[in-house]
Design a protein around this motif. Structure first.
Motif, short mmCIF file in Angstrom:
data_model
loop_
_atom_site.label_atom_id
_atom_site.label_comp_id
_atom_site.label_asym_id
_atom_site.label_seq_id
_atom_site.Cartn_x
_atom_site.Cartn_y
_atom_site.Cartn_z
N VAL A 54 0.83 -1.20 0.00
CA VAL A 54 0.00 0.00 0.00
C VAL A 54 0.87 1.25 0.00
O VAL A 54 0.56 2.23 -0.70
N GLN A 55 1.96 1.26 0.74
CA GLN A 55 2.82 2.43 0.80
C GLN A 55 3.41 2.74 -0.57
O GLN A 55 3.47 3.90 -0.98
N LEU A 56 3.85 1.71 -1.28
CA LEU A 56 4.41 1.95 -2.61
C LEU A 56 3.32 2.40 -3.58
O LEU A 56 3.51 3.38 -4.32
N LEU A 57 2.18 1.76 -3.56
CA LEU A 57 1.10 2.11 -4.48
C LEU A 57 0.60 3.53 -4.23
O LEU A 57 0.29 4.26 -5.18
N ASP A 58 0.51 3.93 -2.98
CA ASP A 58 0.06 5.30 -2.67
C ASP A 58 1.02 6.34 -3.24
O ASP A 58 0.59 7.43 -3.67
N ARG A 64 2.72 4.89 -18.32
CA ARG A 64 3.08 3.50 -18.58
C ARG A 64 4.05 2.98 -17.51
O ARG A 64 3.91 1.85 -17.04
N HIS A 65 5.02 3.81 -17.11
CA HIS A 65 5.95 3.39 -16.06
C HIS A 65 5.21 3.11 -14.75
O HIS A 65 5.48 2.12 -14.06
N LYS A 66 4.27 3.98 -14.41
CA LYS A 66 3.48 3.75 -13.20
C LYS A 66 2.67 2.45 -13.31
O LYS A 66 2.52 1.71 -12.33
N ALA A 67 2.16 2.17 -14.51
CA ALA A 67 1.36 0.96 -14.70
C ALA A 67 2.20 -0.30 -14.52
O ALA A 67 1.76 -1.26 -13.89
N TRP A 68 3.43 -0.29 -15.06
CA TRP A 68 4.30 -1.45 -14.86
C TRP A 68 4.61 -1.66 -13.38
O TRP A 68 4.58 -2.79 -12.88
N LEU A 69 4.88 -0.58 -12.70
CA LEU A 69 5.23 -0.68 -11.28
C LEU A 69 4.02 -1.12 -10.46
O LEU A 69 4.14 -1.96 -9.56
N ALA A 70 2.86 -0.58 -10.77
CA ALA A 70 1.64 -1.00 -10.07
C ALA A 70 1.33 -2.46 -10.35
O ALA A 70 0.93 -3.21 -9.43
N HIS A 92 -6.89 5.78 -9.64
CA HIS A 92 -7.79 4.97 -10.44
C HIS A 92 -7.04 3.91 -11.24
O HIS A 92 -7.57 2.82 -11.48
N LEU A 93 -5.80 4.20 -11.63
CA LEU A 93 -4.96 3.18 -12.24
C LEU A 93 -4.77 2.02 -11.28
O LEU A 93 -4.97 0.84 -11.64
N VAL A 94 -4.38 2.32 -10.05
CA VAL A 94 -4.14 1.27 -9.06
C VAL A 94 -5.43 0.52 -8.74
O VAL A 94 -5.45 -0.71 -8.67
N GLN A 95 -6.51 1.25 -8.54
CA GLN A 95 -7.79 0.60 -8.20
C GLN A 95 -8.24 -0.35 -9.30
O GLN A 95 -8.67 -1.47 -9.03
N THR A 96 -8.12 0.09 -10.55
CA THR A 96 -8.57 -0.74 -11.66
C THR A 96 -7.72 -1.99 -11.79
O THR A 96 -8.24 -3.11 -11.96
#
Length: 268
Positions: free
Chosen positions: A4-8, A70-76, A14-18
């Motif tokens: 959760v700490q990394l995702l926050d 896109r970078h955030k999506a890979w990390l998430a 909404h990217l993370v939630q989806t």
């Protein structure tokens, strides 16, 4: 791992939630199937349909999806897989590269930069396998009756008409237009297209309507679903088709992938 700490720190709610809800659906199904039949490993059951949806982000050009998104999506993706007890070497490698790119661009706050080594170490640690199925997400949708949408799958776009919602603010009931496109179609390109029917074993073509859970946010954080138009009163003509079997089939954002491939004779 402190998921959760990394995702926050990605500042992409909404990217993370989806992604979280998508993975939860697939992991729930994979774990349910483990009790009833032999199947591939859990990660092999989850990744193909998940990537078929999210490749609309990962494989899009920079005009469609910003590189930092896109970078955030890979990390998430890597972080959420780890949360659900899964890991894939190629995805983890993309996530580690995303750390570098996000830090190089100073895209996130100082705390993200300072804790990057910690997060990277955690992400490379073996995930703990889930013992219990995750909760299924709700079926909320922000789409409405008389919307026309396009769904990208395997590099092709398939347009669909939203006839109604299965319940209040839940699960659009869609019918596809005949024809596929190599780009998001315009409403003008769809106006003369009939409804796409399903051919049964006896050769009969019937109407094919589907209640699809998981079609939620508008715009879609996965970039797979695009709103073409709203408040369109004329659905695709289905007069050439026999009545459907039942009111509609019950589907979700992943089951509809197989339906599209069957309806349009496409392969993954």
């Amino acid at each position: 791992m402190k998921h959760v700490q990394l995702l926050d720190k990605l500042a992409a709610k909404h990217l993370v939630q989806t992604l979280d809800e998508d993975i939860a659906r697939l992991v729930w199904l994979a774990m349910a199937m483990e009790k009833h039949s032999e199947q591939a490993s859990r990660i092999d059951a989850v990744l193909p349909p998940l990537l078929a949806r999210w490749n609309s982000v990962f494989q899009a050009d920079e005009q469609q999806v910003a590189p930092l998104y896109r970078h955030k999506a890979w990390l998430a993706l890597a972080t959420l897989l780890h949360k659900y007890g899964l890991a894939d070497h190629a995805i983890t490698t993309q996530a580690l590269a995303a750390f570098n790119e996000l830090n190089r661009a100073v895209a996130l706050d100082d705390s993200f930069y300072r804790r990057s080594d910690e997060f990277i170490s955690d992400l490379q640690s073996p995930p703990a396998a889930l013992a219990r199925k995750p909760s299924l997400p709700d079926d909320t949708t922000f789409y409405r009756a008389r919307d026309v949408i396009a769904i990208e799958l395997d590099g092709r776009f398939h347009a669909a008409y939203v006839h109604r919602l299965a319940r209040i603010n839940e699960s659009p009931i869609i019918e596809f237009y005949a024809g596929t496109f190599d780009h998001v179609p315009t409403l003008e390109a769809l106006e003369q297209l009939p409804a796409q029917g399903q051919t049964y074993n006896n050769g009969t073509q019937r109407r094919s309507l589907h209640s699809v859970s998981g079609i939620k946010f508008q715009p879609d954080p996965a970039n797979q679903i695009t709103l073409v138009a709203a408040c369109i009163t004329s659905p695709p003509d289905s007069s050439h088709l026999a009545p459907p079997v039942g009111l509609h089939s019950v589907s979700d954002i992943f089951k509809i992938q197989d339906t599209i491939r069957v309806l349009f004779n496409a392969r993954a």
